[in-house]
Design a protein around this motif. Structure first.
Motif, PDB file in Angstrom:
ATOM      1  N   MET A  45      -3.492  -3.669   0.019  1.00 32.06           N
ATOM      2  CA  MET A  45      -2.101  -3.273  -0.229  1.00 32.06           C
ATOM      3  C   MET A  45      -2.064  -1.788  -0.591  1.00 32.06           C
ATOM      4  SD  MET A  45       0.886  -4.311   0.065  1.00 32.06           S
ATOM      5  CE  MET A  45       2.553  -3.963  -0.435  1.00 32.06           C
ATOM      6  N   VAL A  46      -0.874  -1.241  -0.740  1.00 27.26           N
ATOM      7  CA  VAL A  46      -0.708   0.183  -1.010  1.00 27.26           C
ATOM      8  C   VAL A  46      -1.152   0.505  -2.437  1.00 27.26           C
ATOM      9  CG1 VAL A  46       0.940   2.070  -1.128  1.00 27.26           C
ATOM     10  CG2 VAL A  46       1.214   0.307   0.604  1.00 27.26           C
ATOM     11  N   GLU A  47      -1.959   1.550  -2.591  1.00 27.48           N
ATOM     12  CA  GLU A  47      -2.430   1.920  -3.920  1.00 27.48           C
ATOM     13  C   GLU A  47      -1.454   2.879  -4.607  1.00 27.48           C
ATOM     14  OE1 GLU A  47      -5.368   5.592  -2.566  1.00 27.48           O
ATOM     15  OE2 GLU A  47      -6.154   3.904  -3.710  1.00 27.48           O
ATOM     16  N   ARG A  48      -1.619   3.014  -5.899  1.00 28.94           N
ATOM     17  CA  ARG A  48      -0.709   3.825  -6.722  1.00 28.94           C
ATOM     18  C   ARG A  48      -0.655   5.273  -6.250  1.00 28.94           C
ATOM     19  NH1 ARG A  48      -2.009   7.036 -11.055  1.00 28.94           N
ATOM     20  NH2 ARG A  48      -0.321   7.545 -12.523  1.00 28.94           N
ATOM     21  N   ASN A  49      -1.825   5.854  -5.950  1.00 28.38           N
ATOM     22  CA  ASN A  49      -1.844   7.259  -5.546  1.00 28.38           C
ATOM     23  C   ASN A  49      -1.102   7.494  -4.237  1.00 28.38           C
ATOM     24  OD1 ASN A  49      -3.340   7.996  -7.788  1.00 28.38           O
ATOM     25  ND2 ASN A  49      -5.307   7.765  -6.751  1.00 28.38           N
ATOM     26  N   ALA A  50      -1.170   6.518  -3.342  1.00 29.52           N
ATOM     27  CA  ALA A  50      -0.435   6.646  -2.082  1.00 29.52           C
ATOM     28  C   ALA A  50       1.065   6.612  -2.337  1.00 29.52           C
ATOM     29  CB  ALA A  50      -0.832   5.523  -1.125  1.00 29.52           C
ATOM     30  N   LEU A  53       2.617   7.529  -5.147  1.00 29.09           N
ATOM     31  CA  LEU A  53       2.980   8.802  -5.766  1.00 29.09           C
ATOM     32  C   LEU A  53       2.968   9.933  -4.741  1.00 29.09           C
ATOM     33  CD1 LEU A  53       0.979   8.530  -9.120  1.00 29.09           C
ATOM     34  CD2 LEU A  53       3.436   8.248  -8.792  1.00 29.09           C
ATOM     35  N   GLY A  54       1.994   9.891  -3.841  1.00 29.51           N
ATOM     36  CA  GLY A  54       1.905  10.933  -2.829  1.00 29.51           C
ATOM     37  C   GLY A  54       3.098  10.932  -1.901  1.00 29.51           C
ATOM     38  N   VAL A  55       3.483   9.758  -1.405  1.00 25.21           N
ATOM     39  CA  VAL A  55       4.628   9.665  -0.493  1.00 25.21           C
ATOM     40  C   VAL A  55       5.916  10.053  -1.201  1.00 25.21           C
ATOM     41  CG1 VAL A  55       6.085   8.036   0.779  1.00 25.21           C
ATOM     42  CG2 VAL A  55       3.617   7.996   1.084  1.00 25.21           C
ATOM     43  N   VAL A  56       6.076   9.626  -2.437  1.00 28.92           N
ATOM     44  CA  VAL A  56       7.278  10.000  -3.194  1.00 28.92           C
ATOM     45  C   VAL A  56       7.349  11.514  -3.371  1.00 28.92           C
ATOM     46  CG1 VAL A  56       8.401   9.879  -5.457  1.00 28.92           C
ATOM     47  CG2 VAL A  56       7.511   7.803  -4.389  1.00 28.92           C
ATOM     48  N   SER A  57       6.216  12.146  -3.655  1.00 32.00           N
ATOM     49  CA  SER A  57       6.181  13.599  -3.822  1.00 32.00           C
ATOM     50  C   SER A  57       6.526  14.316  -2.522  1.00 32.00           C
ATOM     51  CB  SER A  57       4.795  14.050  -4.296  1.00 32.00           C
ATOM     52  OG  SER A  57       4.484  13.493  -5.546  1.00 32.00           O
ATOM     53  N   VAL A  58       5.921  13.868  -1.427  1.00 33.79           N
ATOM     54  CA  VAL A  58       6.219  14.469  -0.125  1.00 33.79           C
ATOM     55  C   VAL A  58       7.681  14.240   0.235  1.00 33.79           C
ATOM     56  CG1 VAL A  58       5.772  14.305   2.352  1.00 33.79           C
ATOM     57  CG2 VAL A  58       3.865  14.342   0.748  1.00 33.79           C
ATOM     58  N   ALA A  59       8.175  13.035   0.004  1.00 34.04           N
ATOM     59  CA  ALA A  59       9.565  12.720   0.328  1.00 34.04           C
ATOM     60  C   ALA A  59      10.526  13.609  -0.451  1.00 34.04           C
ATOM     61  CB  ALA A  59       9.851  11.249   0.031  1.00 34.04           C
ATOM     62  N   LEU A  60      10.211  13.852  -1.723  1.00 37.05           N
ATOM     63  CA  LEU A  60      11.063  14.731  -2.531  1.00 37.05           C
ATOM     64  C   LEU A  60      11.036  16.158  -1.995  1.00 37.05           C
ATOM     65  CD1 LEU A  60      10.337  13.542  -6.189  1.00 37.05           C
ATOM     66  CD2 LEU A  60      12.541  13.490  -5.004  1.00 37.05           C
ATOM     67  N   GLY A  61       9.839  16.643  -1.680  1.00 37.13           N
ATOM     68  CA  GLY A  61       9.737  17.996  -1.152  1.00 37.13           C
ATOM     69  C   GLY A  61      10.477  18.150   0.159  1.00 37.13           C
ATOM     70  N   MET A  62      10.388  17.142   1.031  1.00 32.65           N
ATOM     71  CA  MET A  62      11.048  17.201   2.329  1.00 32.65           C
ATOM     72  C   MET A  62      12.561  17.101   2.195  1.00 32.65           C
ATOM     73  SD  MET A  62       8.661  17.451   4.772  1.00 32.65           S
ATOM     74  CE  MET A  62       8.883  16.532   6.289  1.00 32.65           C
ATOM     75  N   VAL A  63      13.039  16.160   1.389  1.00 32.19           N
ATOM     76  CA  VAL A  63      14.478  15.948   1.293  1.00 32.19           C
ATOM     77  C   VAL A  63      15.177  17.109   0.590  1.00 32.19           C
ATOM     78  CG1 VAL A  63      14.567  14.721  -0.932  1.00 32.19           C
ATOM     79  CG2 VAL A  63      16.228  14.168   0.866  1.00 32.19           C
ATOM     80  N   ALA A 112      -3.862  19.278   3.164  1.00 32.50           N
ATOM     81  CA  ALA A 112      -4.842  19.863   4.086  1.00 32.50           C
ATOM     82  C   ALA A 112      -6.277  19.603   3.639  1.00 32.50           C
ATOM     83  CB  ALA A 112      -4.611  21.365   4.217  1.00 32.50           C
ATOM     84  N   VAL A 113      -6.500  19.413   2.349  1.00 29.39           N
ATOM     85  CA  VAL A 113      -7.849  19.167   1.829  1.00 29.39           C
ATOM     86  C   VAL A 113      -8.249  17.723   2.105  1.00 29.39           C
ATOM     87  CG1 VAL A 113      -9.275  19.104  -0.242  1.00 29.39           C
ATOM     88  CG2 VAL A 113      -7.518  20.872   0.017  1.00 29.39           C
ATOM     89  N   PRO A 114      -9.419  17.485   2.704  1.00 29.25           N
ATOM     90  CA  PRO A 114      -9.852  16.109   2.961  1.00 29.25           C
ATOM     91  C   PRO A 114      -9.824  15.268   1.687  1.00 29.25           C
ATOM     92  CG  PRO A 114     -11.284  17.647   4.092  1.00 29.25           C
ATOM     93  CD  PRO A 114     -10.390  18.480   3.202  1.00 29.25           C
ATOM     94  N   GLY A 115      -9.136  14.130   1.769  1.00 24.31           N
ATOM     95  CA  GLY A 115      -9.017  13.259   0.600  1.00 24.31           C
ATOM     96  C   GLY A 115      -7.906  13.672  -0.334  1.00 24.31           C
ATOM     97  N   GLY A 116      -7.265  14.804  -0.051  1.00 23.68           N
ATOM     98  CA  GLY A 116      -6.221  15.290  -0.944  1.00 23.68           C
ATOM     99  C   GLY A 116      -5.022  14.375  -0.998  1.00 23.68           C
ATOM    100  N   ALA A 117      -4.655  13.809   0.136  1.00 25.11           N
ATOM    101  CA  ALA A 117      -3.488  12.938   0.155  1.00 25.11           C
ATOM    102  C   ALA A 117      -3.689  11.695  -0.712  1.00 25.11           C
ATOM    103  CB  ALA A 117      -3.188  12.502   1.599  1.00 25.11           C
ATOM    104  N   SER A 118      -4.869  11.091  -0.595  1.00 21.46           N
ATOM    105  CA  SER A 118      -5.115   9.861  -1.353  1.00 21.46           C
ATOM    106  C   SER A 118      -5.283  10.114  -2.843  1.00 21.46           C
ATOM    107  CB  SER A 118      -6.360   9.156  -0.809  1.00 21.46           C
ATOM    108  OG  SER A 118      -7.494   9.980  -0.948  1.00 21.46           O
ATOM    109  N   HIS A 119      -5.589  11.379  -3.210  1.00 21.85           N
ATOM    110  CA  HIS A 119      -5.777  11.702  -4.623  1.00 21.85           C
ATOM    111  C   HIS A 119      -4.619  12.538  -5.178  1.00 21.85           C
ATOM    112  CE1 HIS A 119      -9.907  10.741  -3.320  1.00 21.85           C
ATOM    113  NE2 HIS A 119     -10.004  10.225  -4.515  1.00 21.85           N
ATOM    114  N   LEU A 120      -3.558  12.678  -4.395  1.00 20.25           N
ATOM    115  CA  LEU A 120      -2.428  13.470  -4.837  1.00 20.25           C
ATOM    116  C   LEU A 120      -1.858  12.882  -6.125  1.00 20.25           C
ATOM    117  CD1 LEU A 120      -0.606  15.848  -3.975  1.00 20.25           C
ATOM    118  CD2 LEU A 120       0.908  14.167  -2.903  1.00 20.25           C
ATOM    119  N   LEU A 121      -1.740  13.713  -7.132  1.00 18.26           N
ATOM    120  CA  LEU A 121      -1.205  13.310  -8.432  1.00 18.26           C
ATOM    121  C   LEU A 121      -2.069  12.281  -9.132  1.00 18.26           C
ATOM    122  CD1 LEU A 121       2.626  13.050  -7.661  1.00 18.26           C
ATOM    123  CD2 LEU A 121       1.366  15.010  -8.555  1.00 18.26           C
ATOM    124  N   ALA A 122      -3.329  12.184  -8.735  1.00 19.63           N
ATOM    125  CA  ALA A 122      -4.219  11.205  -9.397  1.00 19.63           C
ATOM    126  C   ALA A 122      -4.377  11.549 -10.861  1.00 19.63           C
ATOM    127  CB  ALA A 122      -5.586  11.216  -8.712  1.00 19.63           C
ATOM    128  N   GLY A 123      -4.459  10.517 -11.665  1.00 17.74           N
ATOM    129  CA  GLY A 123      -4.662  10.701 -13.089  1.00 17.74           C
ATOM    130  C   GLY A 123      -3.405  11.100 -13.781  1.00 17.74           C
TER     131      GLY A 123
END
Length: 216
Positions: free
Chosen positions: A1-6, A8-18, A205-216
């Motif tokens: 299933m979808v993990e927490r970091n994903a 948070l990452g999509v919400v962050s990208v969605a906010l930046g885009m909208v 752009a950083v490998p693994g950056g999307a999955s760790h976006l806003l981690a912690g």
């Protein structure tokens, strides 16, 4: 299933885009200022319908593609980051115009407002790239059903976009009136938006950056 970091990452990208100036926001703000909040909300319903079309089309194709070729995510990641950087430049470049600049538009019927909102979104390259190049990189093939992950993450993007755009529609008239005589504030709005998009682009752009976006 979808993990927490994903999530948070999509919400962050969605906010930046909208929050970045683009066809959808320009159309919604112009209708809200020129024809009233009701017209803006009807137009927004068309935009949301366009999101649903992209959600269905992108996930049905991408689910098969990513399951067969996980390495495609690397190409998708770089393409998405490049597009976010382009949006950031459009927001901060010299001579750019704030989306809240007042424009005169002729009144339209509810049917036309919905249709124009739908078409504005369907023909918006920003949304196409969002669903084809940005959201898929948050999908983790090792976590199970790729299609379900894509639908959940796309649904989160739609929820964020609908919530923020609803607020923009309801506040557009007042915001435009407040910012019109304050060019410094209009410029600040553009700079903040560009900074958000630029930061997201570098992280993605950083490998693994999307999955760790806003981690912690």
């Amino acid at each position: 299933m979808v993990e927490r970091n994903a999530v948070l990452g999509v919400v962050s990208v969605a906010l930046g885009m909208v929050l970045s100036p683009g066809p959808n926001m320009m159309y919604l703000v112009s209708r809200s200022i020129g024809q009233g909040r009701r017209a803006g909300l009807i137009s927004l319903s068309g935009v949301v319908a366009g999101f649903l079309v992209y959600l269905a089309a992108a996930n049905l194709g991408l689910a098969v593609l990513l399951a067969a070729f996980p390495q495609v995510l690397a190409v998708i990641r770089l393409a998405g980051a490049a597009y976010l950087l382009w949006l950031a430049w459009q927001a901060v470049r010299p001579g750019g115009v704030s989306v809240f600049a007042v424009r005169d538009v002729p009144p339209d019927s509810p049917r036309r407002l919905f249709t124009m909102g739908l078409m504005t979104n369907l023909l918006n390259p920003k949304i196409a790239v969002l669903y084809v190049s940005v959201i898929p990189q948050f999908v983790d093939v090792s976590r199970g059903d790729v299609l379900l992950q894509g639908v959940v993450l796309g649904g989160l993007q739609i929820a964020v976009a609908a919530t923020v755009n609803s607020s923009i529609v309801l506040a557009a008239g007042g915001v435009a009136g407040f910012l019109a005589p304050r060019p410094g504030w209009l410029r600040a709005q553009r700079l903040v938006t560009g900074g958000m998009l630029g930061a997201l682009a570098v992280t993605i752009a950083v490998p693994g950056g999307a999955s760790h976006l806003l981690a912690g």
